[in-house]
Write a protein that holds these residues in place. Structure first.
Motif, PDB file in Angstrom:
ATOM      1  N   GLY A 459     -28.083 -41.292 -32.804  1.00 54.29           N
ATOM      2  CA  GLY A 459     -27.387 -41.511 -31.547  1.00 54.29           C
ATOM      3  C   GLY A 459     -25.894 -41.403 -31.729  1.00 54.29           C
ATOM      4  N   ALA A 466     -20.075 -44.971 -23.210  1.00 55.93           N
ATOM      5  CA  ALA A 466     -21.259 -45.820 -23.430  1.00 55.93           C
ATOM      6  C   ALA A 466     -20.842 -46.984 -24.314  1.00 55.93           C
ATOM      7  CB  ALA A 466     -22.380 -45.007 -24.079  1.00 55.93           C
ATOM      8  N   GLN A 470     -25.134 -45.136 -27.966  1.00 57.56           N
ATOM      9  CA  GLN A 470     -26.241 -44.337 -27.438  1.00 57.56           C
ATOM     10  C   GLN A 470     -27.336 -44.195 -28.484  1.00 57.56           C
ATOM     11  OE1 GLN A 470     -24.987 -40.610 -25.365  1.00 57.56           O
ATOM     12  NE2 GLN A 470     -22.919 -41.281 -25.880  1.00 57.56           N
ATOM     13  N   ASN A 471     -28.588 -44.298 -28.031  1.00 57.33           N
ATOM     14  CA  ASN A 471     -29.747 -44.043 -28.875  1.00 57.33           C
ATOM     15  C   ASN A 471     -30.494 -42.870 -28.256  1.00 57.33           C
ATOM     16  OD1 ASN A 471     -32.342 -43.993 -30.095  1.00 57.33           O
ATOM     17  ND2 ASN A 471     -32.180 -46.161 -30.607  1.00 57.33           N
ATOM     18  N   TRP A 472     -30.551 -41.747 -28.979  1.00 57.38           N
ATOM     19  CA  TRP A 472     -31.153 -40.533 -28.426  1.00 57.38           C
ATOM     20  C   TRP A 472     -32.647 -40.445 -28.687  1.00 57.38           C
ATOM     21  CZ3 TRP A 472     -26.613 -37.730 -31.155  1.00 57.38           C
ATOM     22  CH2 TRP A 472     -25.451 -37.944 -30.424  1.00 57.38           C
ATOM     23  N   PRO A 524     -27.704 -49.814 -30.900  1.00 56.07           N
ATOM     24  CA  PRO A 524     -26.858 -48.752 -31.452  1.00 56.07           C
ATOM     25  C   PRO A 524     -25.628 -49.278 -32.180  1.00 56.07           C
ATOM     26  CG  PRO A 524     -27.598 -48.147 -29.259  1.00 56.07           C
ATOM     27  CD  PRO A 524     -28.043 -49.564 -29.478  1.00 56.07           C
ATOM     28  N   ASP A 607     -24.380 -32.014 -18.914  1.00 55.33           N
ATOM     29  CA  ASP A 607     -24.314 -33.483 -18.899  1.00 55.33           C
ATOM     30  C   ASP A 607     -23.144 -34.009 -18.075  1.00 55.33           C
ATOM     31  OD1 ASP A 607     -26.555 -34.005 -20.449  1.00 55.33           O
ATOM     32  OD2 ASP A 607     -25.456 -33.945 -22.338  1.00 55.33           O
ATOM     33  N   PRO A 710     -26.673 -38.459 -17.949  1.00 53.36           N
ATOM     34  CA  PRO A 710     -26.956 -39.212 -19.180  1.00 53.36           C
ATOM     35  C   PRO A 710     -27.141 -40.699 -18.899  1.00 53.36           C
ATOM     36  CG  PRO A 710     -25.195 -37.632 -19.551  1.00 53.36           C
ATOM     37  CD  PRO A 710     -25.459 -37.643 -18.063  1.00 53.36           C
ATOM     38  N   GLY A 711     -28.063 -41.305 -19.626  1.00 52.41           N
ATOM     39  CA  GLY A 711     -28.343 -42.724 -19.434  1.00 52.41           C
ATOM     40  C   GLY A 711     -29.461 -42.985 -18.453  1.00 52.41           C
TER      41      GLY A 711
END
Length: 750
Positions: A459, A466, A470-472, A524, A607, A710-711
């Motif tokens: 992430g 964020a 972020q964790n992808w 994260p 994005d 995103p999110g």
């Protein structure tokens, strides 16, 4: 030997494994890696670290690994540099090594011996060490000079000194940098169009943009508009099920193609088989296709269902008309059958295993539950090499071959489009996007368990965008285990994605150097960076790029240390520059002249808000409606900042003489993003020295809402919004024609 504290031992092992001691975020704040994070990441790398004894054992194993293995698993040579030497580690119980000799061969990819040499006896010993109670010596051996570009297998046999041992390594001979077309180096500057393939509407498609639509866009963009390149979303294989498996950036496999893009009407069996034609004429099938076509959003499940149904019938006809024999022993009897066989032989075991996973997943979904993932399969089926998987493969080869057939169809249609770009006079043609990772529960996850760290996610650290990080949701590649395999998976990924066009965009290119790992189950903010052998990865990238004659663009947005860009430039990787973010240190917009030449410039990305959406604050309205702002004050602050940004953009356009005299440089009096303003922003980018400029198709036709927010996952129609106009109508739309005419003035093809 290791008498340090457990904390120190943990730090030592983490350092060897490439785990950062600390890192600085985008705001310059230092974050120190905690012991909990170190231990969790090391455990995710399959190292035993629960107590002091285990740490000592792992450190000893780490320090002794090449001595016991014989040599490092990978060696890289760069064309034009001195080849130098490599180290061979051999057990040598006697203190006299005078009879020690080494025979080694270098074998090319096709199996021919490229070089053979015998060294010794009386080799010079560079180092001596006792390992596990045995004496070892290290000798230096000179690499051969002037090997052609490519991958080689280095086989070594050492005799004498009381030993008779063998070792192997992968030798990679790479160019200094990635491929760059001569025209760019001679001063040409190109432009192109970026689009999301699934979003294309047409009068004939089945509810999702397909390869036939892309062909029409190629003809329009290349022949009518004079574009040099068409940028695409990743075309990787997807499960195509909502809501979690429709993002092009979360594929089941990055090695193969999304068969949803196949134009079924172009499949030969669709036009020749009576049963297929009868089924297509069925009113219920026609109604399903029409409903999917008329839907404002891509209905992935509906499109997948009807396409798969017809392609199943096509496959049955294909086997019946082009092969003899009984499953699994089928023999081609026609040119079409032989073409398929040639394709499967070229793709080899990799395609067989991908198709096998597809067949296994289908079988387990029907017998267990649609939501079952491969980690929930019976244990024997979780390992690709198990006897049970082998038995399934033998007994279900007809189904495995069906999934190979889908990949063949997709590859043939995409190859035809590459030819079409050449015919349209496009010097680059198709520009593909290469996603950072793949679904851990997809085909690549199942097939590459030995190089993936399943107990970690990747992430991004906390930043203003964020604050929690972020964790992808992707399992990162383990740099240690990846290197131990000679980077074969990485090489295959690049090769498969570079073969269908003239350029590729590497998503999150910083992952070639370091990647932000998050131990599974931790937030994260508890993650840290893990470093990779960037010189080796860059060498493979350069080799595959030159072989494919394909340009490489690195998506270098976000937290990008200066040293990363300093490495990417000489490696021939283009920087990725987004208009929204290209600011001076004091906040104003960079003038065109300040963009780097070795770059690709865009106004916005998938994005980010479109130009119209950005100007009108559509993204702010959407976030507010979804409750993504912590307070009303935060929303108002973002809108106030947006107004300041708009003022900055207008000032930059005016300073460069691009703002029309009738347009105010006060955003209060310029409330909408007009087509003229869209043109001005792209002219601004076109005046830069950037080698390439892309304009998003959404911006060319004034789309308001962005592709992905995103999110969010299912709160917003990510990855399924269709364009407001059809492919057929684009050729009559004056907006793209006018913008293209302006871009051609600055960036002509010749």
């Amino acid at each position: 030997m290791y008498d340090q504290s457990e904390s120190d031992l943990l730090r030592m092992l983490a350092d060897r494994a490439g785990i950062a001691v600390d890192y600085y975020d985008i705001a310059g704040t230092q974050h120190v890696t905690t012991e909990e994070t170190r231990r969790a990441i090391l455990a995710a790398m399959n190292l035993r670290v629960s107590n002091r004894d285990e740490l000592v054992a792992e450190l000893e194993a780490w320090d002794d690994r090449w001595w016991l293995r014989g040599c490092e698993p990978v060696h890289v040579l760069r064309v034009g540099r001195s080849a130098g030497t490599w180290s061979l580690y051999v057990p040598c119980e006697r203190s006299d090594e005078s009879d020690l000799s080494v025979k080694w061969t270098v074998t090319a990819e096709q199996g021919e011996v490229q070089y053979e040499q015998v060294e010794g006896p009386s080799l010079t010993v560079e180092e001596t060490r006792m390992v596990q109670g045995h004496r070892f010596v290290r000798v230096a051996v000179a690499f051969p000079q002037d090997l052609p570009l490519g991958y080689y297998t280095l086989n070594v046999q050492a005799k004498g000194g009381g030993t008779n041992t063998e070792a192997t390594s992968r030798l990679i001979v790479a160019p200094e940098r990635c491929y760059i077309p001569d025209q760019l180096q001679q001063g040409m500057r190109w432009w192109g169009i970026a689009l999301q393939l699934y979003s294309l509407r047409s009068h004939h498609n089945w509810g999702v943009g397909d390869f036939r639509d892309l062909g029409a866009v190629i003809d329009w963009a290349g022949k009518q508009l004079g574009a040099a390149v068409i940028g695409l979303n990743p075309l990787h294989a997807l499960k195509n099920t909502k809501p979690y498996h429709i993002s092009p950036y979360s594929p089941t496999s990055r090695l193969f193609l999304n068969d949803l893009y196949i134009d079924v009407t172009q499949v030969a069996e669709c036009g020749t088989d009576v049963e297929v034609q009868v089924r297509l004429a069925d009113p219920s099938v026609r109604a399903r296709i029409e409903a999917a076509r008329q839907s404002e959003l891509v209905d992935y499940d509906a499109v997948q269902s009807v396409k798969r149904e017809i392609l199943e019938l096509c496959y049955q006809a294909f086997v019946r008309d082009n092969f003899d024999g009984v499953e699994p022993a089928l023999y081609p009897t026609t040119d079409r059958g032989r073409s398929f066989q040639d394709f499967t032989e070229r793709e080899g075991e990799s395609l067989v295993r991908y198709a096998l996973f597809q067949a296994l997943e289908e079988a387990h979904r029907s017998s267990q539950s649609p939501s079952v993932v491969w980690e929930d399969w019976p244990e024997a089926y979780r390992t690709p090499t198990s006897e049970e998987v082998g038995a399934f493969r033998r007994h279900h080869m007809h189904r495995v071959r069906f999934f190979q057939y889908l990949q063949w169809l997709a590859a043939e249609q995409l190859r035809a489009l590459v030819t079409r770009t050449h015919d349209a006079g496009m010097p680059i043609g198709l520009y593909h996007d290469f996603a950072l990772g793949s679904d851990r529960y997809g085909a690549d996850g199942w097939l590459n368990q030995e190089v993936l760290a399943f107990n970690a996610d990747c992430g991004a650290p906390p930043d203003a965008f964020a604050p929690e990080g972020q964790n992808w949701g992707f399992s990162p590649l383990d740099p240690v285990r990846l290197r131990a395999t000679g980077y074969r998976y990485f090489s295959a990924l690049l090769r498969n994605n570079l073969r269908y066009g003239g350029a590729i965009r590497i998503d999150h290119v910083m992952a070639l150097f370091r990647l932000f790992w998050i131990p599974r189950g931790l937030p994260p903010a508890m993650g840290t960076y893990v470093y990779y052998h960037d010189d080796e990865l860059l060498a493979i990238l350069a080799l595959e790029s030159v072989r494919a004659q394909a340009l490489v663009i690195g998506e270098d947005l976000g937290t990008v240390p200066d040293w990363v860009r300093e490495r990417l430039g000489p490696a021939g990787v283009l920087s990725y520059r987004v208009f929204y973010f290209e600011r001076e240190h004091w906040g104003g917009w960079k003038p065109p002249a300040h963009y780097p030449a070795q770059s690709l410039a865009v106004a916005t990305t998938h994005d980010l808000p479109t130009l119209v959406g950005y100007w009108e604050g559509a993204d702010i309205d959407t976030r507010s409606a979804l409750g993504l702002f912590p307070s009303e004050e935060a929303r108002q602050a973002m809108w106030a900042e947006r107004q300041r940004e708009k003022s900055g953009i207008l000032a930059a356009l005016k300073s460069d003489g691009l703002l029309p005299s009738w347009v105010s440089d006060d955003p209060v009096y310029t409330p909408t993003m007009t087509p003229e303003l869209v043109d001005c922003i792209h002219q601004y980018l076109a005046r830069s020295p950037a080698w390439m400029v892309l304009t998003n198709l959404e911006d060319m036709i004034g789309t308001r809402l962005q592709t992905n927010l995103p999110g969010t996952v299912d709160q917003h129609p990510n990855w399924c919004r269709k364009l407001s106009t059809t492919v057929e109508d684009l050729t009559q739309d004056s907006r793209p024609e006018r913008l293209a005419a302006l871009l051609r003035l600055t960036r002509p093809l010749v």
